[in-house]
Design a protein around this motif. Structure first.
Motif, PDB file in Angstrom:
ATOM      1  N   ALA A 131       0.831  -1.204   0.000  1.00  0.00           N
ATOM      2  CA  ALA A 131       0.000   0.000   0.000  1.00  0.00           C
ATOM      3  C   ALA A 131       0.865   1.254   0.000  1.00  0.00           C
ATOM      4  CB  ALA A 131      -0.917  -0.003   1.217  1.00  0.00           C
ATOM      5  N   HIS A 132       0.378   2.283  -0.682  1.00  0.00           N
ATOM      6  CA  HIS A 132       1.028   3.590  -0.700  1.00  0.00           C
ATOM      7  C   HIS A 132      -0.058   4.655  -0.550  1.00  0.00           C
ATOM      8  CE1 HIS A 132       4.907   2.052  -2.022  1.00  0.00           C
ATOM      9  NE2 HIS A 132       4.311   1.362  -2.975  1.00  0.00           N
TER      10      HIS A 132
ATOM     11  N   CYS B 134       4.774   9.938  -0.245  1.00  0.00           N
ATOM     12  CA  CYS B 134       4.000   8.839   0.322  1.00  0.00           C
ATOM     13  C   CYS B 134       4.249   8.878   1.825  1.00  0.00           C
ATOM     14  CB  CYS B 134       4.450   7.506  -0.278  1.00  0.00           C
ATOM     15  SG  CYS B 134       3.727   6.085   0.568  1.00  0.00           S
TER      16      CYS B 134
ATOM     17  N   ILE C 226       3.539   6.797   3.993  1.00  0.00           N
ATOM     18  CA  ILE C 226       3.906   5.480   4.529  1.00  0.00           C
ATOM     19  C   ILE C 226       5.404   5.237   4.316  1.00  0.00           C
ATOM     20  CG2 ILE C 226       3.429   2.986   4.428  1.00  0.00           C
ATOM     21  CD1 ILE C 226       0.666   3.840   3.085  1.00  0.00           C
ATOM     22  N   HIS C 227       5.907   5.665   3.156  1.00  0.00           N
ATOM     23  CA  HIS C 227       7.340   5.536   2.828  1.00  0.00           C
ATOM     24  C   HIS C 227       7.825   6.931   2.440  1.00  0.00           C
ATOM     25  CE1 HIS C 227       5.088   1.911   1.420  1.00  0.00           C
ATOM     26  NE2 HIS C 227       5.922   1.329   2.252  1.00  0.00           N
TER      27      HIS C 227
ATOM     28  N   MET D 251       9.568   8.357  -0.765  1.00  0.00           N
ATOM     29  CA  MET D 251       8.911   8.444  -2.074  1.00  0.00           C
ATOM     30  C   MET D 251       8.374   9.857  -2.261  1.00  0.00           C
ATOM     31  SD  MET D 251       6.729   4.906  -1.969  1.00  0.00           S
ATOM     32  CE  MET D 251       5.801   5.327  -3.441  1.00  0.00           C
TER      33      MET D 251
HETATM   34 CU   LIG Z   1       4.578   4.248  -0.180  1.00  0.00          CU
END
Ligand SMILES: [Cu+2]
Length: 111
Positions: free
Chosen positions: A64-65, A98, A100-101, A104
Motif C-alpha cells: 500500500a502507498h 507517500c 507510509i514511505h 517516495m
Molecule cells: Cu509508499
C-alpha cells in the motif's frame, strides 16, 4: 466571371475567419495524466500540467502507498492498496510524498 471569382474569394475569407474564431474561442479541454506507483517510486516523478488537468495515480506495487501533499498536507489519497487508483484535479503546483514511505516523493508543476 468577375462575380464568380469574388464569390469564391469571399467564401475563402469566411472559411478563414471561422477557423480563426473556432481556434481562439474554444476553451482548452483539460488533459488527463497518469502517474504510476511502482518499485517504491512515482513514475514519472515530475509532471507538468495545466490547472484543471487530472492526474490519476495508480498503485502498481504489491504494498500500500498513498499520495499526500507535502507542505501543508492539503490533500491526500488516503491509503491505496495494490491496483487502487486515485484521481486528483490539479489546482496548484505541489510537491507530494507517500506518508507510509517518506522517501517516495514527486512533484507537480504548472505549465
Ligand atoms: Cu509508499
Amino acid at each position: 466571371m468577375k462575380r464568380l471569382i469574388f464569390a469564391a474569394g469571399s467564401c475563402l475569407l469566411w472559411a478563414g475567419l471561422l477557423m480563426i474564431q473556432s481556434c481562439s474561442s474554444a476553451p482548452e479541454k483539460p488533459s488527463a495524466y497518469v502517474v504510476e506507483i511502482k518499485d517504491m517510486k512515482f513514475v514519472p516523478e515530475d509532471i507538468t500540467v495545466k490547472k484543471g488537468d487530472t492526474i490519476t495515480f495508480i498503485n502498481r506495487d504489491m504494498m500500500a502507498h498513498d499520495v499526500t501533499e507535502e507542505t501543508a498536507k492539503s490533500w491526500s489519497s488516503g491509503k491505496m492498496e495494490a491496483d487502487v487508483s486515485w484521481k486528483l484535479v490539479v489546482s496548484e503546483a505541489a510537491t507530494y510524498y507517500c506518508s507510509i514511505h517518506t522517501v517516495m516523493k514527486g512533484k507537480i508543476e504548472l505549465e
